[in-house]
Write a protein that holds these residues in place. Structure first.
Motif, PDB file in Angstrom:
ATOM      1  N   GLN A  90      39.404  45.288  50.465  1.00  0.00           N
ATOM      2  CA  GLN A  90      38.923  45.014  51.816  1.00  0.00           C
ATOM      3  C   GLN A  90      39.073  43.535  52.145  1.00  0.00           C
ATOM      4  O   GLN A  90      38.715  42.669  51.348  1.00  0.00           O
ATOM      5  N   VAL A  91      39.588  43.261  53.321  1.00  0.00           N
ATOM      6  CA  VAL A  91      39.825  41.892  53.777  1.00  0.00           C
ATOM      7  C   VAL A  91      39.078  41.676  55.087  1.00  0.00           C
ATOM      8  O   VAL A  91      39.291  42.412  56.050  1.00  0.00           O
ATOM      9  N   PHE A 127      38.063  40.706  48.771  1.00  0.00           N
ATOM     10  CA  PHE A 127      36.943  40.768  47.842  1.00  0.00           C
ATOM     11  C   PHE A 127      37.489  41.151  46.474  1.00  0.00           C
ATOM     12  O   PHE A 127      38.365  41.995  46.350  1.00  0.00           O
ATOM     13  N   LEU A 128      36.952  40.515  45.460  1.00  0.00           N
ATOM     14  CA  LEU A 128      37.429  40.780  44.114  1.00  0.00           C
ATOM     15  C   LEU A 128      37.031  42.182  43.655  1.00  0.00           C
ATOM     16  O   LEU A 128      35.891  42.593  43.777  1.00  0.00           O
ATOM     17  N   PHE A 158      41.185  36.240  40.455  1.00  0.00           N
ATOM     18  CA  PHE A 158      40.344  35.513  41.401  1.00  0.00           C
ATOM     19  C   PHE A 158      41.181  35.220  42.648  1.00  0.00           C
ATOM     20  O   PHE A 158      42.231  34.602  42.547  1.00  0.00           O
ATOM     21  N   PRO A 159      40.735  35.656  43.798  1.00  0.00           N
ATOM     22  CA  PRO A 159      41.544  35.433  44.999  1.00  0.00           C
ATOM     23  C   PRO A 159      41.437  33.999  45.489  1.00  0.00           C
ATOM     24  O   PRO A 159      40.369  33.401  45.470  1.00  0.00           O
ATOM     25  N   MET A 218      37.274  32.610  45.323  1.00  0.00           N
ATOM     26  CA  MET A 218      36.104  33.473  45.439  1.00  0.00           C
ATOM     27  C   MET A 218      35.962  34.277  44.157  1.00  0.00           C
ATOM     28  O   MET A 218      36.925  34.450  43.409  1.00  0.00           O
ATOM     29  N   HIS A 219      34.768  34.777  43.913  1.00  0.00           N
ATOM     30  CA  HIS A 219      34.556  35.632  42.758  1.00  0.00           C
ATOM     31  C   HIS A 219      33.392  36.579  43.033  1.00  0.00           C
ATOM     32  O   HIS A 219      32.481  36.252  43.795  1.00  0.00           O
TER      33      HIS A 219
END
Length: 268
Positions: A100-101, A143-144, A150-151, A187-188
């Motif tokens: 999901q973005v 979302f990770l 990790f994005p 993010m994580h």
């Protein structure tokens, strides 16, 4: 004078004057003597909310984008340019990998700039990023999920706020300020629906509006770090690690604007 949060007329004037004023000042530059005019920034705690709009792109009828981040017009589109939120929940599910973005995110933040009270609406829009394993998806700020890296995040953020300056024993002056920043970081996922981040911000442009409703682009630089939970199912009060933004803004003009003297107001 009313605040920037409820000033459609001021915003319209700002949009009208923005393109003229940006040609007269280096919005993202920094003069050597600005280093002696650095202001501490501390904003938080806060959480962000998923949003289904394209506010960052459309701010001030698109004039902010043209002036301060024109690179997003053709070559580095936002999620809200590239993806369609079909169900209106502010999230896009990418095919095959079920990630999901967010189309964009928003929130209200408060803290201090140079020791003076600061409150703002904060809007962030991620820029499309091609990941090596998924080059056609233009992933940005996913979302990770288990098994994914990790994005990385690249985005533009807009702070539309007010700095409140005391000008006497019982009087204050509100200085509307709009800052556009380029943000990058990682993010994580710490727990279900709890997303942490470590994101740096650099300045794309800063606009202030004075008590005569005149807009001015300030020569300035910023060095800000956002760390903590930007998304959480808990309230900010119950969260043991909510997001904070800390760092500095360096600008001779802004420092002088905020250097109020009792009965005289900020220096012009």
């Amino acid at each position: 004078m009313t605040t920037a949060h409820s000033k459609p007329i001021t915003r319209l004037l700002a949009a009208t004057l923005l393109m003229a004023s940006v040609s007269l000042a280096g919005a993202s530059g920094q003069k050597d003597n600005d280093r002696t005019y650095c202001l501490d920034v501390e904003v938080g705690p806060f959480h962000m909310q998923v949003d289904g709009t394209c506010t960052v792109r459309d701010y001030l009828d698109g004039d902010l984008q043209k002036a301060f981040y024109p690179f997003t017009v053709d070559n580095h589109l936002f999620n809200c340019d590239e993806r369609i939120d079909t169900d209106g929940d502010g999230l896009i599910t990418l095919p095959f990998i079920n990630v999901q973005v967010p189309v964009s995110v928003k929130g209200q933040v408060a803290g201090t700039i140079g020791g003076h009270a600061f409150s703002a609406d904060l809007f962030c829009a991620s820029l499309t990023n091609n990941y090596q394993n998924f080059p056609t998806f233009g992933l940005a700020q996913p979302f990770l999920r288990q098994g994914l890296p990790f994005p990385r995040i690249t985005e533009v953020s807009v702070f539309d706020g007010v700095i409140t300056v005391p000008v006497g024993k019982k009087k204050t002056l509100e200085i509307p300020v709009i800052m556009a920043t380029r943000a990058a970081g990682i993010m994580h996922l710490e727990a279900e629906d709890e997303v942490g981040a470590s994101i740096t911000h650099s300045l794309l442009g800063m606009l202030v509006i004075d008590d005569r409703d005149e807009a001015e682009v300030l020569d300035a630089s910023i060095d800000l770090l956002l760390q903590g939970h930007i998304f959480s199912p808990q309230s900010v009060e119950d969260d043991d690690g909510p997001a904070w933004i800390r760092g500095s803004i360096c600008s001779e003009k802004l420092a002088k604007l905020l250097d109020g003297k009792p009965g005289k107001g900020p220096k012009k």
